[in-house]
Design an enzyme around this catalytic site. Structure first.
Site, PDB file in Angstrom:
ATOM      1  CE  LYS A  42     -19.372  26.795 -21.529  1.00 16.66           C
ATOM      2  NZ  LYS A  42     -20.435  27.181 -21.027  1.00 16.66           N
ATOM      3  NE  ARG A  91     -32.358  25.276 -21.433  1.00 19.50           N
ATOM      4  CZ  ARG A  91     -31.294  25.537 -21.821  1.00 19.50           C
ATOM      5  NH1 ARG A  91     -31.236  25.931 -23.145  1.00 19.50           N
ATOM      6  NH2 ARG A  91     -30.023  25.178 -21.352  1.00 19.50           N
ATOM      7  CB  SER A 129     -27.359  31.088 -26.515  1.00 17.97           C
ATOM      8  OG  SER A 129     -27.945  31.748 -25.385  1.00 17.97           O
TER       9      SER A 129
HETATM   10  P1  ADP Z   1     -24.012  28.350 -18.981  1.00 15.97           P
HETATM   11  O1  ADP Z   1     -22.861  28.278 -20.078  1.00 15.97           O
HETATM   12  O2  ADP Z   1     -23.773  28.820 -17.787  1.00 15.97           O
HETATM   13  O3  ADP Z   1     -25.045  27.238 -19.389  1.00 15.97           O
HETATM   14  P2  ADP Z   1     -26.246  29.870 -20.496  1.00 15.97           P
HETATM   15  O4  ADP Z   1     -26.015  31.169 -21.028  1.00 15.97           O
HETATM   16  O5  ADP Z   1     -26.113  28.861 -21.493  1.00 15.97           O
HETATM   17  O6  ADP Z   1     -24.840  29.623 -19.662  1.00 15.97           O
HETATM   18  O7  ADP Z   1     -27.306  29.711 -19.523  1.00 15.97           O
HETATM   19  C1  ADP Z   1     -27.372  30.396 -18.422  1.00 15.97           C
HETATM   20  C2  ADP Z   1     -28.542  29.864 -17.518  1.00 15.97           C
HETATM   21  O8  ADP Z   1     -29.745  30.088 -18.188  1.00 15.97           O
HETATM   22  C3  ADP Z   1     -28.706  28.495 -17.370  1.00 15.97           C
HETATM   23  O9  ADP Z   1     -28.871  28.243 -15.948  1.00 15.97           O
HETATM   24  C4  ADP Z   1     -29.198  27.780 -18.160  1.00 15.97           C
HETATM   25  O10 ADP Z   1     -29.915  26.498 -17.818  1.00 15.97           O
HETATM   26  C5  ADP Z   1     -30.470  28.815 -18.315  1.00 15.97           C
HETATM   27  N1  ADP Z   1     -31.285  29.064 -19.750  1.00 15.97           N
HETATM   28  C6  ADP Z   1     -30.650  29.046 -20.784  1.00 15.97           C
HETATM   29  N2  ADP Z   1     -31.490  29.141 -21.898  1.00 15.97           N
HETATM   30  C7  ADP Z   1     -32.758  29.083 -20.921  1.00 15.97           C
HETATM   31  C8  ADP Z   1     -34.230  29.100 -21.300  1.00 15.97           C
HETATM   32  N3  ADP Z   1     -34.499  29.134 -22.742  1.00 15.97           N
HETATM   33  N4  ADP Z   1     -34.946  29.220 -20.521  1.00 15.97           N
HETATM   34  C9  ADP Z   1     -34.830  29.001 -19.190  1.00 15.97           C
HETATM   35  N5  ADP Z   1     -33.456  28.906 -18.606  1.00 15.97           N
HETATM   36  C10 ADP Z   1     -32.555  28.802 -19.788  1.00 15.97           C
END
Ligand code: ADP
Length: 164
Positions: A42, A91, A129
């Site tokens: 990634k 979410r 993010s």
């Molecule tokens: P990944 O690449 O594993 O999805 P992320 O850093 O995007 O990694 O997300 C990690 C976890 O946190 C995932 O389960 C994602 O759904 C959750 N997540 C990301 N943003 C939020 C948010 N705003 N509220 C709740 N959960 C979130």
């Protein structure tokens, strides 16, 4: 026996949504390991070391939450940590499509594992993010959504780019 949950993700960078989920998970488990995926397939904005540094700075005040990193199969990591629980934040229903696939795959390779889905505070429903970085790249700061160390790191990252 101590109940250990693993919260894996990219955390590129960590947001208040991630922290909200870590806090909620900590209410259910004795120890929560927020673990940063060192996944070279990634493309990340921040290096693994930087993502770990930011996450550590942000969970410093949360007792029972620690930060680590992993590569390879998540379930192998769980076995090493003596954990059977994966935490994921959801979410919206649209998140579930991908989450179901991943949870099923993890269960197929490690049948004892359970994935626990937690819903964040409504304030963070539209927070990702990716979106934060897009807005930061265009020059806007979003302090309500980012813990101070992550906000600072994003500002530095995109200020540097703008000067080029
Ligand atoms: P990944 O690449 O594993 O999805 P992320 O850093 O995007 O990694 O997300 C990690 C976890 O946190 C995932 O389960 C994602 O759904 C959750 N997540 C990301 N943003 C939020 C948010 N705003 N509220 C709740 N959960 C979130």
């Amino acid at each position: 026996m101590e109940r250990v949950a693993v919260y894996p993700g990219s955390f590129d960078p960590i947001t208040n949504g991630h922290l909200d989920i870590a806090r909620r998970a900590r209410r259910l488990f004795d120890r929560v390991i927020l673990t940063v995926a060192d996944n070279s397939s990634k493309a990340h904005t921040f290096s693994t070391a930087e993502r770990v540094r930011l996450a550590k700075a942000c969970v410093a005040g949360l007792s029972g939450v620690e930060v680590d990193t992993f590569d390879g199969l998540l379930v192998d990591y769980l076995r090493r940590k003596d954990s059977r629980v994966i935490i994921r934040g959801v979410r919206a229903v649209s998140d579930m499509e991908y989450e179901f696939q991943m949870a099923s795959m993890n269960r197929a390779v490690f049948p004892e594992v359970e994935t626990v889905f937690l819903m964040p505070d409504e304030r963070y429903t539209y927070l990702s993010s990716t979106m934060i970085k897009e807005v930061a790249r265009l020059g806007a700061a979003v302090p309500d959504y980012l813990p101070a160390p992550a906000l600072e790191a994003l500002r530095r990252r995109y200020a540097r780019r703008a000067r080029r």
